[in-house]
Enzyme design. Sequence first.
Site, PDB file in Angstrom:
ATOM      1  N   ASP A  18       0.825  -1.359  -0.017  1.00  0.00           N
ATOM      2  CA  ASP A  18      -0.120   0.189   0.087  1.00  0.00           C
ATOM      3  C   ASP A  18       0.839   1.173   0.160  1.00  0.00           C
ATOM      4  OD1 ASP A  18      -2.469   1.307  -0.084  1.00  0.00           O
ATOM      5  OD2 ASP A  18      -2.732   1.094   2.131  1.00  0.00           O
ATOM      6  N   ARG A  22       0.480   7.487  -2.981  1.00  0.00           N
ATOM      7  CA  ARG A  22       1.023   8.624  -2.353  1.00  0.00           C
ATOM      8  C   ARG A  22       2.270   8.585  -2.523  1.00  0.00           C
ATOM      9  NH1 ARG A  22      -1.367   6.256   3.124  1.00  0.00           N
ATOM     10  NH2 ARG A  22      -1.922   4.615   1.771  1.00  0.00           N
ATOM     11  N   TRP A  23       3.066   7.691  -2.769  1.00  0.00           N
ATOM     12  CA  TRP A  23       4.626   7.750  -3.120  1.00  0.00           C
ATOM     13  C   TRP A  23       4.740   8.733  -4.242  1.00  0.00           C
ATOM     14  CZ3 TRP A  23       7.579   6.511  -7.142  1.00  0.00           C
ATOM     15  CH2 TRP A  23       8.725   6.287  -7.208  1.00  0.00           C
ATOM     16  N   THR A  64     -11.241  -6.769  -4.281  1.00  0.00           N
ATOM     17  CA  THR A  64     -12.297  -6.593  -4.852  1.00  0.00           C
ATOM     18  C   THR A  64     -12.844  -5.382  -5.040  1.00  0.00           C
ATOM     19  OG1 THR A  64     -13.186  -7.627  -2.979  1.00  0.00           O
ATOM     20  CG2 THR A  64     -13.185  -9.118  -4.809  1.00  0.00           C
ATOM     21  N   ASN A  66     -11.032  -2.582  -5.317  1.00  0.00           N
ATOM     22  CA  ASN A  66     -10.229  -1.741  -6.167  1.00  0.00           C
ATOM     23  C   ASN A  66     -10.865  -1.287  -7.693  1.00  0.00           C
ATOM     24  OD1 ASN A  66      -7.056  -2.963  -4.881  1.00  0.00           O
ATOM     25  ND2 ASN A  66      -8.199  -0.994  -4.323  1.00  0.00           N
TER      26      ASN A  66
HETATM   27  C1  IPE Z   1      -5.641  -2.637  -0.106  1.00  0.00           C
HETATM   28  O1  IPE Z   1      -5.405  -1.171  -0.216  1.00  0.00           O
HETATM   29  C2  IPE Z   1      -6.000  -3.521  -1.121  1.00  0.00           C
HETATM   30  C3  IPE Z   1      -4.565  -3.777  -1.806  1.00  0.00           C
HETATM   31  C4  IPE Z   1      -3.385  -3.378  -1.303  1.00  0.00           C
HETATM   32  C5  IPE Z   1      -4.605  -4.486  -2.899  1.00  0.00           C
HETATM   33  P1  IPE Z   1      -6.347   0.030  -0.486  1.00  0.00           P
HETATM   34  O2  IPE Z   1      -5.382   1.014  -0.800  1.00  0.00           O
HETATM   35  O3  IPE Z   1      -7.187  -0.479  -1.868  1.00  0.00           O
HETATM   36  O4  IPE Z   1      -6.992   0.021   0.739  1.00  0.00           O
HETATM   37  P2  IPE Z   1      -7.916   0.987   1.411  1.00  0.00           P
HETATM   38  O5  IPE Z   1      -9.172   1.315   0.456  1.00  0.00           O
HETATM   39  O6  IPE Z   1      -7.108   2.164   2.009  1.00  0.00           O
HETATM   40  O7  IPE Z   1      -8.608   0.103   2.529  1.00  0.00           O
HETATM   41  C1  IPE Z   2      -0.866   0.084  -3.921  1.00  0.00           C
HETATM   42  O1  IPE Z   2      -1.121   1.389  -3.352  1.00  0.00           O
HETATM   43  C2  IPE Z   2      -2.117  -0.924  -3.713  1.00  0.00           C
HETATM   44  C3  IPE Z   2      -3.067  -1.240  -4.626  1.00  0.00           C
HETATM   45  C4  IPE Z   2      -4.226  -1.488  -4.335  1.00  0.00           C
HETATM   46  C5  IPE Z   2      -2.683  -1.596  -6.039  1.00  0.00           C
HETATM   47  P1  IPE Z   2      -2.495   2.438  -3.489  1.00  0.00           P
HETATM   48  O2  IPE Z   2      -2.595   2.416  -5.058  1.00  0.00           O
HETATM   49  O3  IPE Z   2      -3.461   2.114  -2.759  1.00  0.00           O
HETATM   50  O4  IPE Z   2      -1.719   3.543  -2.979  1.00  0.00           O
HETATM   51  P2  IPE Z   2      -2.227   4.698  -1.985  1.00  0.00           P
HETATM   52  O5  IPE Z   2      -2.896   4.096  -0.887  1.00  0.00           O
HETATM   53  O6  IPE Z   2      -3.338   5.610  -2.718  1.00  0.00           O
HETATM   54  O7  IPE Z   2      -1.255   5.511  -1.547  1.00  0.00           O
HETATM   55 MG    MG Z   3      -3.970   2.407  -0.785  1.00  0.00          MG
END
Ligand code: IPE
Ligand code: IPE
Ligand code: MG
Length: 240
Positions: A18, A22-23, A64, A66
């Site tokens: 995760d 933001r990175w 699911t 995403n």
């Molecule tokens: C959880 O990350 C899902 C994956 C890393 C694949 P999200 O970024 O989607 O989770 P929330 O929305 O912050 O809970």
């Molecule tokens: C990757 O990080 C995890 C996935 C869901 C692919 P994010 O895309 O959720 O990154 P943040 O949380 O928006 O920074």
């Molecule tokens: Mg995230």
Amino acid sequence: MEEYKLPKPINHVAFIMDGNGRWAKKRGLPRTAGHLEGCKRIIDIFECMQEFNIKVFTLYAFSTENWNRPKSEITLLFKYLDDFFKKYIDKFIKDGVRVQHMGDMTPLPEKTKKTLIDAIERTKDNDKWVFNICLNYGSRQEITKATRLIAQDVKDGKLNIEDITPELFYKRLDSGNLPECDLLIRTSGEQRLSNFLLYQMAYTEFVFTPTYWPDFKREQFIECLKEYCSRDRRFGAIKE
Ligand code: IPE
Ligand code: IPE
Ligand code: MG
């Protein structure tokens, strides 16, 4: 590079990658640049797992939920994952890594699905390491699916209700063939499961790190392993 030897063996580590978005944002880049960099960390961390002799690597890469993201982001993320498997399939074959998938593959983009199925097929007899990727994965959906399979077996007279135990249930999950997860690491500072392995994590140790996934390298991983090794896993018992 810091020498590190695990003081006690670990079988299975799961990651919620995760913080890719933001990175990228922090650097004034599009979110997808974070996914591209994040994909590089997948292999880096997998290789660390090999270095520390941790056999099972589970990665939450697409939930699911995403699908609620912009289509352009989803398309690129799956393209990067497709490129990832194409790039590392030879390594997986050479190293004896078995690729496994959790979740419902049906709605994945055709190309990624084909590459993934191919990787699973070509590595199915490998037994040294497991690379377990969760794509279009949701734990509630997985639990519901397992419940349906069990209910069907009862309906067909193949299973008695009294034989439904926690162990049997565990085996019906997508991860039923894997050992219990010892450690969960979630990057980016979020402290929640986001529909990940709800049944499997009854006794898993959780480590949350503020590091965004694209910055999560060997050094940060070792910090998490040290934290894990300092914990006392009691499983409900008491230690004299
Ligand atoms: C959880 O990350 C899902 C994956 C890393 C694949 P999200 O970024 O989607 O989770 P929330 O929305 O912050 O809970
Ligand atoms: C990757 O990080 C995890 C996935 C869901 C692919 P994010 O895309 O959720 O990154 P943040 O949380 O928006 O920074
Ligand atoms: Mg995230």
